[in-house]
Design a protein around this motif. Structure first.
Motif, PDB file in Angstrom:
ATOM      1  N   THR A  11       0.849  -1.188   0.000  1.00  0.00           N
ATOM      2  CA  THR A  11       0.000   0.000   0.000  1.00  0.00           C
ATOM      3  C   THR A  11       0.888   1.242   0.000  1.00  0.00           C
ATOM      4  O   THR A  11       2.014   1.219   0.470  1.00  0.00           O
ATOM      5  CB  THR A  11      -0.938   0.026   1.216  1.00  0.00           C
ATOM      6  N   GLY A  12       0.358   2.318  -0.539  1.00  0.00           N
ATOM      7  CA  GLY A  12       1.174   3.525  -0.659  1.00  0.00           C
ATOM      8  C   GLY A  12       2.337   3.326  -1.602  1.00  0.00           C
ATOM      9  O   GLY A  12       3.419   3.904  -1.425  1.00  0.00           O
ATOM     10  N   ALA A  13       2.116   2.538  -2.643  1.00  0.00           N
ATOM     11  CA  ALA A  13       3.223   2.114  -3.515  1.00  0.00           C
ATOM     12  C   ALA A  13       3.803   3.242  -4.350  1.00  0.00           C
ATOM     13  O   ALA A  13       4.925   3.123  -4.859  1.00  0.00           O
ATOM     14  CB  ALA A  13       2.755   0.982  -4.426  1.00  0.00           C
ATOM     15  N   ALA A  14       3.072   4.324  -4.513  1.00  0.00           N
ATOM     16  CA  ALA A  14       3.597   5.458  -5.274  1.00  0.00           C
ATOM     17  C   ALA A  14       4.405   6.418  -4.413  1.00  0.00           C
ATOM     18  O   ALA A  14       5.030   7.341  -4.938  1.00  0.00           O
ATOM     19  CB  ALA A  14       2.460   6.221  -5.957  1.00  0.00           C
ATOM     20  N   GLY A  15       4.395   6.213  -3.095  1.00  0.00           N
ATOM     21  CA  GLY A  15       5.162   7.056  -2.192  1.00  0.00           C
ATOM     22  C   GLY A  15       6.632   6.698  -2.193  1.00  0.00           C
ATOM     23  O   GLY A  15       7.063   5.729  -2.821  1.00  0.00           O
ATOM     24  N   GLN A  16       7.420   7.471  -1.447  1.00  0.00           N
ATOM     25  CA  GLN A  16       8.863   7.279  -1.518  1.00  0.00           C
ATOM     26  C   GLN A  16       9.311   5.936  -0.940  1.00  0.00           C
ATOM     27  O   GLN A  16      10.219   5.304  -1.491  1.00  0.00           O
ATOM     28  CB  GLN A  16       9.603   8.437  -0.830  1.00  0.00           C
ATOM     29  N   ILE A  17       8.683   5.452   0.127  1.00  0.00           N
ATOM     30  CA  ILE A  17       9.060   4.139   0.647  1.00  0.00           C
ATOM     31  C   ILE A  17       8.602   3.049  -0.309  1.00  0.00           C
ATOM     32  O   ILE A  17       9.359   2.122  -0.622  1.00  0.00           O
ATOM     33  CB  ILE A  17       8.480   3.916   2.056  1.00  0.00           C
ATOM     34  N   GLY A  18       7.367   3.150  -0.790  1.00  0.00           N
ATOM     35  CA  GLY A  18       6.875   2.162  -1.750  1.00  0.00           C
ATOM     36  C   GLY A  18       7.727   2.107  -2.997  1.00  0.00           C
ATOM     37  O   GLY A  18       8.028   1.028  -3.518  1.00  0.00           O
ATOM     38  N   TYR A  19       8.136   3.275  -3.479  1.00  0.00           N
ATOM     39  CA  TYR A  19       8.975   3.357  -4.682  1.00  0.00           C
ATOM     40  C   TYR A  19      10.323   2.671  -4.474  1.00  0.00           C
ATOM     41  O   TYR A  19      10.868   2.059  -5.390  1.00  0.00           O
ATOM     42  CB  TYR A  19       9.172   4.825  -5.058  1.00  0.00           C
ATOM     43  N   ALA A  20      10.867   2.762  -3.248  1.00  0.00           N
ATOM     44  CA  ALA A  20      12.123   2.084  -2.940  1.00  0.00           C
ATOM     45  C   ALA A  20      11.920   0.591  -2.694  1.00  0.00           C
ATOM     46  O   ALA A  20      12.805  -0.226  -2.985  1.00  0.00           O
ATOM     47  CB  ALA A  20      12.775   2.729  -1.715  1.00  0.00           C
ATOM     48  N   LEU A  21      10.741   0.229  -2.186  1.00  0.00           N
ATOM     49  CA  LEU A  21      10.486  -1.152  -1.777  1.00  0.00           C
ATOM     50  C   LEU A  21      10.161  -2.084  -2.933  1.00  0.00           C
ATOM     51  O   LEU A  21      10.667  -3.217  -2.991  1.00  0.00           O
ATOM     52  CB  LEU A  21       9.340  -1.158  -0.756  1.00  0.00           C
ATOM     53  N   VAL A  22       9.302  -1.646  -3.862  1.00  0.00           N
ATOM     54  CA  VAL A  22       8.815  -2.585  -4.874  1.00  0.00           C
ATOM     55  C   VAL A  22       9.924  -3.170  -5.753  1.00  0.00           C
ATOM     56  O   VAL A  22       9.867  -4.365  -6.088  1.00  0.00           O
ATOM     57  CB  VAL A  22       7.667  -1.982  -5.723  1.00  0.00           C
ATOM     58  N   PRO A  23      10.969  -2.427  -6.144  1.00  0.00           N
ATOM     59  CA  PRO A  23      12.026  -3.089  -6.912  1.00  0.00           C
ATOM     60  C   PRO A  23      12.810  -4.104  -6.099  1.00  0.00           C
ATOM     61  O   PRO A  23      13.302  -5.098  -6.646  1.00  0.00           O
ATOM     62  CB  PRO A  23      12.917  -1.925  -7.381  1.00  0.00           C
ATOM     63  N   MET A  24      12.935  -3.885  -4.789  1.00  0.00           N
ATOM     64  CA  MET A  24      13.607  -4.875  -3.945  1.00  0.00           C
ATOM     65  C   MET A  24      12.827  -6.189  -3.934  1.00  0.00           C
ATOM     66  O   MET A  24      13.397  -7.276  -4.026  1.00  0.00           O
ATOM     67  CB  MET A  24      13.749  -4.352  -2.515  1.00  0.00           C
ATOM     68  N   ILE A  25      11.503  -6.068  -3.823  1.00  0.00           N
ATOM     69  CA  ILE A  25      10.666  -7.274  -3.851  1.00  0.00           C
ATOM     70  C   ILE A  25      10.783  -7.964  -5.205  1.00  0.00           C
ATOM     71  O   ILE A  25      10.945  -9.186  -5.287  1.00  0.00           O
ATOM     72  CB  ILE A  25       9.196  -6.907  -3.564  1.00  0.00           C
ATOM     73  N   ALA A  26      10.714  -7.173  -6.275  1.00  0.00           N
ATOM     74  CA  ALA A  26      10.759  -7.738  -7.628  1.00  0.00           C
ATOM     75  C   ALA A  26      12.099  -8.391  -7.934  1.00  0.00           C
ATOM     76  O   ALA A  26      12.178  -9.319  -8.740  1.00  0.00           O
ATOM     77  CB  ALA A  26      10.467  -6.638  -8.658  1.00  0.00           C
ATOM     78  N   ARG A  27      13.156  -7.924  -7.292  1.00  0.00           N
ATOM     79  CA  ARG A  27      14.500  -8.472  -7.527  1.00  0.00           C
ATOM     80  C   ARG A  27      14.770  -9.725  -6.701  1.00  0.00           C
ATOM     81  O   ARG A  27      15.775 -10.415  -6.919  1.00  0.00           O
ATOM     82  CB  ARG A  27      15.550  -7.407  -7.241  1.00  0.00           C
ATOM     83  N   GLY A  28      13.912 -10.020  -5.720  1.00  0.00           N
ATOM     84  CA  GLY A  28      14.090 -11.218  -4.913  1.00  0.00           C
ATOM     85  C   GLY A  28      14.734 -10.981  -3.572  1.00  0.00           C
ATOM     86  O   GLY A  28      15.065 -11.935  -2.864  1.00  0.00           O
ATOM     87  N   VAL A  29      14.912  -9.717  -3.197  1.00  0.00           N
ATOM     88  CA  VAL A  29      15.540  -9.410  -1.915  1.00  0.00           C
ATOM     89  C   VAL A  29      14.681  -9.929  -0.756  1.00  0.00           C
ATOM     90  O   VAL A  29      15.204 -10.418   0.246  1.00  0.00           O
ATOM     91  CB  VAL A  29      15.780  -7.898  -1.775  1.00  0.00           C
ATOM     92  N   MET A  30      13.364  -9.845  -0.892  1.00  0.00           N
ATOM     93  CA  MET A  30      12.470 -10.183   0.198  1.00  0.00           C
ATOM     94  C   MET A  30      12.221 -11.679   0.340  1.00  0.00           C
ATOM     95  O   MET A  30      12.280 -12.234   1.440  1.00  0.00           O
ATOM     96  CB  MET A  30      11.133  -9.460   0.023  1.00  0.00           C
ATOM     97  N   LEU A  31      11.944 -12.354  -0.771  1.00  0.00           N
ATOM     98  CA  LEU A  31      11.535 -13.761  -0.711  1.00  0.00           C
ATOM     99  C   LEU A  31      12.547 -14.729  -1.324  1.00  0.00           C
ATOM    100  O   LEU A  31      12.273 -15.921  -1.402  1.00  0.00           O
ATOM    101  CB  LEU A  31      10.174 -13.936  -1.392  1.00  0.00           C
ATOM    102  N   GLY A  32      13.674 -14.209  -1.742  1.00  0.00           N
ATOM    103  CA  GLY A  32      14.726 -15.081  -2.245  1.00  0.00           C
ATOM    104  C   GLY A  32      14.837 -15.073  -3.756  1.00  0.00           C
ATOM    105  O   GLY A  32      13.906 -14.678  -4.472  1.00  0.00           O
ATOM    106  N   PRO A  33      15.981 -15.521  -4.271  1.00  0.00           N
ATOM    107  CA  PRO A  33      16.285 -15.394  -5.697  1.00  0.00           C
ATOM    108  C   PRO A  33      15.549 -16.370  -6.602  1.00  0.00           C
ATOM    109  O   PRO A  33      15.673 -16.268  -7.828  1.00  0.00           O
ATOM    110  CB  PRO A  33      17.798 -15.654  -5.745  1.00  0.00           C
ATOM    111  N   ASN A  34      14.779 -17.294  -6.013  1.00  0.00           N
ATOM    112  CA  ASN A  34      14.085 -18.294  -6.828  1.00  0.00           C
ATOM    113  C   ASN A  34      12.567 -18.220  -6.689  1.00  0.00           C
ATOM    114  O   ASN A  34      11.862 -19.083  -7.202  1.00  0.00           O
ATOM    115  CB  ASN A  34      14.559 -19.708  -6.450  1.00  0.00           C
ATOM    116  N   GLN A  35      12.079 -17.186  -6.009  1.00  0.00           N
ATOM    117  CA  GLN A  35      10.635 -17.090  -5.764  1.00  0.00           C
ATOM    118  C   GLN A  35      10.004 -16.030  -6.656  1.00  0.00           C
ATOM    119  O   GLN A  35      10.198 -14.831  -6.455  1.00  0.00           O
ATOM    120  CB  GLN A  35      10.361 -16.751  -4.303  1.00  0.00           C
ATOM    121  N   PRO A  36       9.203 -16.438  -7.655  1.00  0.00           N
ATOM    122  CA  PRO A  36       8.481 -15.452  -8.478  1.00  0.00           C
ATOM    123  C   PRO A  36       7.457 -14.691  -7.642  1.00  0.00           C
ATOM    124  O   PRO A  36       6.932 -15.213  -6.642  1.00  0.00           O
ATOM    125  CB  PRO A  36       7.791 -16.317  -9.541  1.00  0.00           C
TER     126      PRO A  36
END
Length: 324
Positions: A11-36
């Motif tokens: 939530t709040g994905a267009a804000g500054q924290i969301g903007y920094a967070l979503v690429p980390m999730i998409a890159r696998g930082v959060m759930l690991g390098p093998n989790q789509p």
């Protein structure tokens, strides 16, 4: 066999924290390098255009793990089918504002969200926002609601690392007790540092009780305000990284012999009043957190634990009054 994508709501994905967070999730930082992952991004209607811009950038970045993006201002659409929710969006805290100033703004917004299974609240006041979310989703287990104190935990690790001139990865088992506020208690009584001759206690290595009980605590407690003063914006980079750490360890587990700080629903452990979302030391296995039991609490620490519990009790009463 390829893993099924995990649907993650921000939530709040267009804000500054969301903007920094979503690429980390998409890159696998959060759930690991093998989790789509499939990202569900929610924001308020005035931010719809910016939200679409974030979606465009995610597409342009061509993250291999990102299998889809839902960008919407509709709560039901955003929450449908979601496995993990990171509640970043909230009324923004600005320089000079107290936490109570933003609480009534947040309560109204958070109460209408439809919730998935595992929830991390980042938006301040995070502990009390998480508690309100729990109140409005009685069908979801209370253990599924957490708030972010991993940022404070990581700040404490960083301060000890700098003080001792050691790698931050060699420092472990600091504790953040209580509220994500200036009453929190950063505790290194049980923390250790990995050395060539084995693990050594942080208090022994620092050998400066005055610093540990004074400046160190103050730095960690007020770090967020210091960053706002310096940047004129909140700590988006470190908050996003810490949110990833929190979910990563909750889902994938903490290393053996290591605990982390999580804002969780109190069951009365360490004489913390039951019914508060309170930061405690926890280990994680198979998507479940467990409070670390049996740690010694000295008299000075007891007073600090009680002080932050009192603040959370007051916040809880204020939040409930905002709902009436």
């Amino acid at each position: 066999m390829a893993k099924e994508p995990v649907r993650v709501l921000v939530t709040g994905a267009a804000g500054q924290i969301g903007y920094a967070l979503v690429p980390m999730i998409a890159r696998g930082v959060m759930l690991g390098p093998n989790q789509p992952v499939i990202l569900h991004m929610l924001d308020i209607p005035p931010a719809a255009e910016a939200l679409n811009g974030v979606k465009m950038e995610l597409v342009d970045a061509a993250f291999p793990l990102l299998k889809g993006v839902v960008a919407t201002t509709d709560v039901v659409e955003a929450c449908t089918g979601v496995n993990i929710a990171i509640m970043v969006g909230g009324f923004p805290r600005k320089e000079g504002m107290e936490r109570k100033d933003v609480m009534s703004e947040n309560v109204t917004m958070f109460r209408f969200l439809l919730l998935p299974m595992q929830v991390l609240v980042v938006a301040n006041p995070a502990n009390t926002n998480a508690l309100i979310l729990k109140e409005f989703a009685p069908s979801i287990p209370e253990k599924n609601f957490t708030c972010l104190t991993r940022l404070d935990h990581n700040r404490a690790l960083g301060q000890i690392s700098e003080r001792l001139n050691v790698q931050v990865s060699d420092v472990k088992n600091v504790i953040i007790w209580g509220n994500h506020s200036s009453t929190q208690y950063p505790d290194v009584s049980h923390a250790t540092v990995k050395t060539h001759s084995g693990e050594k206690a942080v208090p022994e290595l620092v050998a400066d009780d005055a610093w540990l009980k004074g400046e160190f605590i103050t730095i960690v407690q007020r770090r967020g305000a210091a960053i706002i003063k310096a940047r004129k914006l909140s700590s988006a980079l470190s908050a996003s990284s810490s949110a990833c750490d929190h979910i990563h360890d909750w889902v994938l587990g903490t290393p053996e012999g290591t605990w982390v700080s999580m804002g969780v629903y109190s069951d009365g452990s360490y004489n913390v009043p039951a019914g508060l979302i309170y930061s405690l030391p926890a280990t994680c296995r198979s998507g479940e957190w467990t409070v670390v039991r049996g740690l010694s609490i000295d008299e000075d620490s007891r007073k600090k634990l009680d002080l932050t519990a009192e603040e959370l009790t007051e916040e809880k009463a204020l939040a409930y009054s905002c709902l009436s």
